[in-house]
Design a protein around this motif. Structure first.
Motif, PDB file in Angstrom:
ATOM      1  N   ARG A 111       0.847  -1.206   0.000  1.00  0.00           N
ATOM      2  CA  ARG A 111       0.000   0.000   0.000  1.00  0.00           C
ATOM      3  C   ARG A 111       0.875   1.246   0.000  1.00  0.00           C
ATOM      4  N   LEU A 112       0.573   2.165  -0.911  1.00  0.00           N
ATOM      5  CA  LEU A 112       1.374   3.373  -1.010  1.00  0.00           C
ATOM      6  C   LEU A 112       0.493   4.582  -1.342  1.00  0.00           C
ATOM      7  N   VAL A 113       0.750   5.681  -0.629  1.00  0.00           N
ATOM      8  CA  VAL A 113       0.100   6.955  -0.956  1.00  0.00           C
ATOM      9  C   VAL A 113       1.181   7.860  -1.538  1.00  0.00           C
ATOM     10  N   ASP A 154       0.961   0.297 -13.295  1.00  0.00           N
ATOM     11  CA  ASP A 154       1.514  -0.960 -13.810  1.00  0.00           C
ATOM     12  C   ASP A 154       1.894  -1.912 -12.674  1.00  0.00           C
ATOM     13  N   TYR A 155       2.388  -1.360 -11.563  1.00  0.00           N
ATOM     14  CA  TYR A 155       2.744  -2.217 -10.418  1.00  0.00           C
ATOM     15  C   TYR A 155       1.495  -2.782  -9.749  1.00  0.00           C
ATOM     16  N   ASP A 156       0.409  -2.043  -9.797  1.00  0.00           N
ATOM     17  CA  ASP A 156      -0.843  -2.599  -9.268  1.00  0.00           C
ATOM     18  C   ASP A 156      -1.281  -3.767 -10.165  1.00  0.00           C
ATOM     19  N   LEU A 161       0.187  -4.047  -6.054  1.00  0.00           N
ATOM     20  CA  LEU A 161       0.570  -2.971  -5.122  1.00  0.00           C
ATOM     21  C   LEU A 161      -0.474  -1.848  -5.266  1.00  0.00           C
ATOM     22  N   LYS A 162      -1.239  -1.626  -4.205  1.00  0.00           N
ATOM     23  CA  LYS A 162      -2.348  -0.657  -4.262  1.00  0.00           C
ATOM     24  C   LYS A 162      -1.841   0.748  -3.921  1.00  0.00           C
ATOM     25  N   HIS A 163      -2.360   1.733  -4.637  1.00  0.00           N
ATOM     26  CA  HIS A 163      -1.874   3.098  -4.414  1.00  0.00           C
ATOM     27  C   HIS A 163      -3.014   4.104  -4.465  1.00  0.00           C
ATOM     28  N   VAL A 164      -2.749   5.228  -3.814  1.00  0.00           N
ATOM     29  CA  VAL A 164      -3.548   6.439  -4.032  1.00  0.00           C
ATOM     30  C   VAL A 164      -2.572   7.525  -4.458  1.00  0.00           C
ATOM     31  N   CYS A 165      -2.844   8.170  -5.599  1.00  0.00           N
ATOM     32  CA  CYS A 165      -2.077   9.339  -6.016  1.00  0.00           C
ATOM     33  C   CYS A 165      -2.842  10.567  -5.567  1.00  0.00           C
ATOM     34  N   LEU A 240      -7.235   2.819   1.623  1.00  0.00           N
ATOM     35  CA  LEU A 240      -6.505   1.634   1.142  1.00  0.00           C
ATOM     36  C   LEU A 240      -6.657   0.472   2.122  1.00  0.00           C
ATOM     37  N   GLU A 241      -6.607   0.799   3.414  1.00  0.00           N
ATOM     38  CA  GLU A 241      -6.726  -0.265   4.433  1.00  0.00           C
ATOM     39  C   GLU A 241      -8.094  -0.947   4.373  1.00  0.00           C
ATOM     40  N   SER A 242      -9.102  -0.183   3.922  1.00  0.00           N
ATOM     41  CA  SER A 242     -10.429  -0.817   3.846  1.00  0.00           C
ATOM     42  C   SER A 242     -10.665  -1.447   2.474  1.00  0.00           C
ATOM     43  N   GLY A 243      -9.599  -1.607   1.688  1.00  0.00           N
ATOM     44  CA  GLY A 243      -9.702  -2.342   0.426  1.00  0.00           C
ATOM     45  C   GLY A 243     -10.013  -1.485  -0.782  1.00  0.00           C
ATOM     46  N   GLY A 244      -9.858  -0.159  -0.646  1.00  0.00           N
ATOM     47  CA  GLY A 244     -10.143   0.745  -1.769  1.00  0.00           C
ATOM     48  C   GLY A 244      -9.246   0.465  -2.968  1.00  0.00           C
ATOM     49  N   ALA A 245      -9.813   0.689  -4.172  1.00  0.00           N
ATOM     50  CA  ALA A 245      -9.059   0.453  -5.405  1.00  0.00           C
ATOM     51  C   ALA A 245      -8.065   1.591  -5.646  1.00  0.00           C
ATOM     52  N   SER A 246      -7.004   1.264  -6.365  1.00  0.00           N
ATOM     53  CA  SER A 246      -6.002   2.280  -6.715  1.00  0.00           C
ATOM     54  C   SER A 246      -6.642   3.377  -7.560  1.00  0.00           C
ATOM     55  N   ARG A 247      -6.329   4.625  -7.234  1.00  0.00           N
ATOM     56  CA  ARG A 247      -6.842   5.742  -8.031  1.00  0.00           C
ATOM     57  C   ARG A 247      -6.200   7.058  -7.598  1.00  0.00           C
ATOM     58  N   ALA A 248      -6.522   8.118  -8.335  1.00  0.00           N
ATOM     59  CA  ALA A 248      -6.014   9.456  -8.012  1.00  0.00           C
ATOM     60  C   ALA A 248      -7.126  10.311  -7.416  1.00  0.00           C
ATOM     61  N   PHE A 249      -6.725  11.233  -6.525  1.00  0.00           N
ATOM     62  CA  PHE A 249      -7.655  12.229  -5.974  1.00  0.00           C
ATOM     63  C   PHE A 249      -7.003  13.609  -6.058  1.00  0.00           C
TER      64      PHE A 249
END
Ligand code: UDP
Length: 325
Positions: A111-113, A154-156, A161-165, A240-249
């Motif tokens: 998990r990465l922000v 691509d890493y997701d 590897l889940k991320h939030v940008c 992310l901890e609650s299982g949210g999908a990778s995306r940007a905000f």
């Protein structure tokens, strides 16, 4: 409880995030080379001094600590400098992020922000920018952030590897308790430079470009308080901890202020007369960057506390008077 690793946690926004997480009882580990970060901003959590270029060091950090997720702030941040020295930006921002991602995978941290930027939108085709606006960076700095967003997608896909940008608009202001604030060397950002002029530490503030297609000819920016940004990172981690999908905000207040308007607000808040000069446009600058942050409100449940630009400038003024005394 697993720890949160904060790269660049001795820097401006990273240190505010370290405070926000610690105040909620989370354990944090700050990773910083102290090339741009500040030792006196290390007030929360444990500290690991080193560079993301150093893969052996990174591996050691992940083996010494039980890391659950990463907030990745560490980066070079000056648009103008990136136009002059793209090698610095692609090396430190892109290549070193790749090192970080590989160390995360090796340690099975998924998990990465990521600290992204509104500059990825380039010259927007709408007045207010939502996350699905096309991306068209104008500088190596913005390209480096855009490239990392792609690497994360691509890493997701490949490794889960889940991320939030988090695409920051213009971070500004300082911790309302006065414990930390903005201190860059050299300083390139508008609000601190204006306040340095108000304190007599520079002769004037130079406006970069007065012929933009905006109401007063100067660039419009959406200023967002650093504590609100820090709190958005907490929300992104929870997502992310609650299982949210990778995306940007997007993270902004949705109001555009011109360079001239910001100078006026700073004169009002500081009570000082600030001499102004006008010069050419700065290469790599977008005429206008104003957010829609509806997704961050609706999906993350993020609610900025310092939406008023006067409050933002006032906290910056309080900090600079103390820090530069
Ligand atoms: N700016 C300016 N004079 C300065 C520094 C910045 O006119 O000395 C302008 C800059 O061209 C941009 C806005 O202020 O339109 C915000 O710039 P800053 O570097 O603070 O943030 P950026 O938008 O580049 O992230």
């Amino acid at each position: 409880m697993k720890k949160t690793l904060i790269t660049g946690g001795a820097g401006y926004i990273g240190s505010h995030a370290a405070k926000a997480l610690s105040s909620l009882g989370r354990e944090v580990v700050v990773l910083d080379s102290l090339v741009a970060g500040h030792r006196d901003f290390l007030k929360w959590g444990e500290f690991e001094q080193g560079d993301l270029a150093d893969s052996a060091f990174l591996k050691g950090v992940f083996s010494r600590h039980d890391i659950g997720e990463v907030l990745h702030f560490a980066a070079f941040i000056a648009v103008g400098e990136s136009v002059e020295k793209p090698d610095m930006y692609y090396g430190n921002n892109v290549r070193n992020t790749l090192n970080l991602l590989d160390a995360m995978l090796e340690a099975d941290v998924k998990r990465l922000v990521f600290s992204s930027t509104a500059a990825v939108y380039g010259e927007p085709v709408t007045d207010v920018i939502a996350e699905d606006h096309p991306l068209s960076p104008l500088s190596p700095y913005a390209w480096s952030k855009r490239m990392i967003e792609q690497m994360l997608a691509d890493y997701d896909h490949a490794y889960g590897l889940k991320h939030v940008c988090l695409r920051y608009f213009n971070a500004a202001g300082a911790d309302p308790d006065g414990e930390i604030g903005e201190r860059h060397q050299p300083e390139t950002h508008l609000i601190p430079l204006i306040l340095h002029a108000a304190l007599g530490l520079r002769d004037n503030i130079t406006i970069f470009g007065t012929d933009y297609p905006t109401p007063d000819g100067t660039c419009l920016r959406d200023y967002i308080h650093v504590t609100d940004l820090a709190n958005a990172h907490v929300k992104a981690l929870e997502y992310l901890e609650s299982g949210g999908a990778s995306r940007a905000f997007n993270l902004g207040n949705g109001n555009g202020f011109s360079v001239r308007e910001i100078i006026d607000v700073a004169q009002e808040v500081s009570g000082k007369d600030i001499p102004v000069t006008e010069s050419e446009r700065r290469p790599g600058d977008s005429p206008s960057l104003v957010s829609s942050a509806k997704a961050a409100h609706g999906v993350l449940g993020w609610n900025p506390q310092f939406g008023n630009v006067r409050d933002i400038v006032r906290t910056a003024w309080d900090w600079h008077q103390k820090d530069l005394a």
